[in-house]
Design a protein around this motif. Structure first.
Motif, PDB file in Angstrom:
ATOM      1  N   PHE A 141      -2.845  -4.566 -10.891  1.00  0.00           N
ATOM      2  CA  PHE A 141      -3.684  -3.422 -10.515  1.00  0.00           C
ATOM      3  C   PHE A 141      -3.257  -2.962  -9.138  1.00  0.00           C
ATOM      4  O   PHE A 141      -3.370  -3.705  -8.170  1.00  0.00           O
ATOM      5  CB  PHE A 141      -5.160  -3.809 -10.527  1.00  0.00           C
ATOM      6  CG  PHE A 141      -6.095  -2.645 -10.282  1.00  0.00           C
ATOM      7  CD1 PHE A 141      -6.424  -1.783 -11.322  1.00  0.00           C
ATOM      8  CD2 PHE A 141      -6.624  -2.412  -9.023  1.00  0.00           C
ATOM      9  CE1 PHE A 141      -7.269  -0.705 -11.110  1.00  0.00           C
ATOM     10  CE2 PHE A 141      -7.468  -1.335  -8.803  1.00  0.00           C
ATOM     11  CZ  PHE A 141      -7.799  -0.485  -9.844  1.00  0.00           C
ATOM     12  N   ARG A 142      -2.701  -1.755  -9.056  1.00  0.00           N
ATOM     13  CA  ARG A 142      -2.109  -1.243  -7.836  1.00  0.00           C
ATOM     14  C   ARG A 142      -1.115  -2.264  -7.296  1.00  0.00           C
ATOM     15  O   ARG A 142      -0.149  -2.590  -7.979  1.00  0.00           O
ATOM     16  CB  ARG A 142      -3.204  -0.847  -6.828  1.00  0.00           C
ATOM     17  CG  ARG A 142      -4.007   0.374  -7.311  1.00  0.00           C
ATOM     18  CD  ARG A 142      -5.063   0.806  -6.342  1.00  0.00           C
ATOM     19  NE  ARG A 142      -4.526   1.516  -5.181  1.00  0.00           N
ATOM     20  CZ  ARG A 142      -4.297   2.831  -5.148  1.00  0.00           C
ATOM     21  NH1 ARG A 142      -4.541   3.579  -6.213  1.00  0.00           N
ATOM     22  NH2 ARG A 142      -3.845   3.407  -4.044  1.00  0.00           N
ATOM     23  N   GLU A 168      -6.992   3.192 -11.249  1.00  0.00           N
ATOM     24  CA  GLU A 168      -6.295   3.328  -9.970  1.00  0.00           C
ATOM     25  C   GLU A 168      -6.565   4.696  -9.349  1.00  0.00           C
ATOM     26  O   GLU A 168      -6.534   4.847  -8.117  1.00  0.00           O
ATOM     27  CB  GLU A 168      -4.800   3.084 -10.158  1.00  0.00           C
ATOM     28  CG  GLU A 168      -4.496   1.652 -10.609  1.00  0.00           C
ATOM     29  CD  GLU A 168      -3.020   1.308 -10.561  1.00  0.00           C
ATOM     30  OE1 GLU A 168      -2.233   2.111 -10.010  1.00  0.00           O
ATOM     31  OE2 GLU A 168      -2.642   0.219 -11.042  1.00  0.00           O
ATOM     32  N   ASP A 203      -7.694   5.829  -5.487  1.00  0.00           N
ATOM     33  CA  ASP A 203      -7.084   6.924  -4.724  1.00  0.00           C
ATOM     34  C   ASP A 203      -8.142   7.836  -4.128  1.00  0.00           C
ATOM     35  O   ASP A 203      -8.104   8.177  -2.941  1.00  0.00           O
ATOM     36  CB  ASP A 203      -6.159   7.750  -5.627  1.00  0.00           C
ATOM     37  CG  ASP A 203      -4.847   7.062  -5.939  1.00  0.00           C
ATOM     38  OD1 ASP A 203      -4.397   6.236  -5.125  1.00  0.00           O
ATOM     39  OD2 ASP A 203      -4.275   7.344  -7.006  1.00  0.00           O
ATOM     40  N   ALA A 262      -8.618  -3.970  -4.050  1.00  0.00           N
ATOM     41  CA  ALA A 262      -7.599  -2.957  -3.755  1.00  0.00           C
ATOM     42  C   ALA A 262      -7.965  -2.174  -2.497  1.00  0.00           C
ATOM     43  O   ALA A 262      -7.107  -1.896  -1.647  1.00  0.00           O
ATOM     44  CB  ALA A 262      -7.443  -2.008  -4.938  1.00  0.00           C
TER      45      ALA A 262
END
Length: 259
Positions: free
Chosen positions: A55-56, A74, A78, A104
């Protein structure tokens, strides 16, 4: 691709190591690989067989019974990052699952104080394991939506972000088999949680703080209206890489009276 990933998992190597091998499989390795292929063919998610999901920039532990983070989420990260303009922001991830979004955000904004809430004890355990493995400091709290947050955060949060359960019950049967293996608690909900977050997050957000939520591709107009009615401004619908509505974001009005 699934077969390659499964074989690499059985051998304990990566793609480069797999292609660099010259020796064959042992009997035990061949049996393990065959079992994994059979399970995959019956619809068991690849992530449940490998125990991992990218994930990322993160490699996350995943387990059956905990929602598997997906690439389209994702985009949620952002948009969340775009709202964090100041230094040392306070971030709350609601319904964290494996901790993907919270971790993240902490990874990409190390100065942030990140809190994450989750109703499932199994998910809280997996999220904590991921945080420890990745050496990322996120505070995981067990409970419903924003209720577990420390009282001192009231009016101080810069961002509430969530990938809530948003699949409508009537749409469940149309989902791919491997998606239907995720816990129903973390799949089904329509726009119920979006409504609750729009109603409950203003008392936690600072003036100008943001609410950012993931949605089904048919819910953009409805969730946008929910945020507008909840006192948010600058509400926008963001599309994913496939051109589908995926995220709704808005900021709380600076002069809004909070009950």
């Amino acid at each position: 691709m699934s077969a390659e990933v499964l074989l690499a998992g059985v051998l304990g190597t990566d793609r480069a190591g797999l292609y660099a091998r010259s020796e064959g499989l042992t009997t035990a390795q061949a049996r393990a690989y065959g079992r994994a292929l059979c399970q995959r063919c019956t619809g068991v998610p690849l992530q449940h067989l490998t125990g991992r999901q990218a994930f990322r920039h993160l490699d996350l532990v995943v387990r059956p019974g905990v929602f598997v983070p997906r690439p389209e989420t994702e985009i949620l990260v952002d948009v969340a990052l775009e709202t964090l303009n100041g230094s040392r922001p306070v971030v709350v991830d609601v319904g964290t699952g494996t901790g993907a979004v919270a971790l993240a955000l902490k990874h990409e904004r190390p100065d942030a104080s990140v809190f994450a809430t989750e109703l499932s004890p199994e998910a809280v355990a997996v999220a904590g394991e991921n945080a420890a493995r990745l050496a990322l400091e996120v505070r995981f709290l067990s409970g419903d939506l924003l209720a577990p947050l420390p009282e001192e955060l009231r009016g101080r949060v810069d961002l509430v972000v969530s990938n809530p359960p948003y699949v409508a019950a009537e749409d469940l049967a149309s989902l791919p088999a491997e998606v239907r293996t995720d816990p129903k608690l973390e799949l089904l909900g329509g726009t119920t949680i979006h409504r609750r977050l729009a109603a409950e997050s203003p008392r936690w957000l600072r003036p100008g703080g943001a609410l950012v939520v993931e949605i089904a591709d048919t819910q953009g107009g409805e969730v946008r209206a929910i945020l507008v009615d909840g006192g948010f401004e600058g509400v926008r619908v963001v599309k994913d890489l496939a051109g589908r509505d995926r995220v709704v974001a808005g900021t709380i009005r600076v002069n809004r009276a909070v009950r």
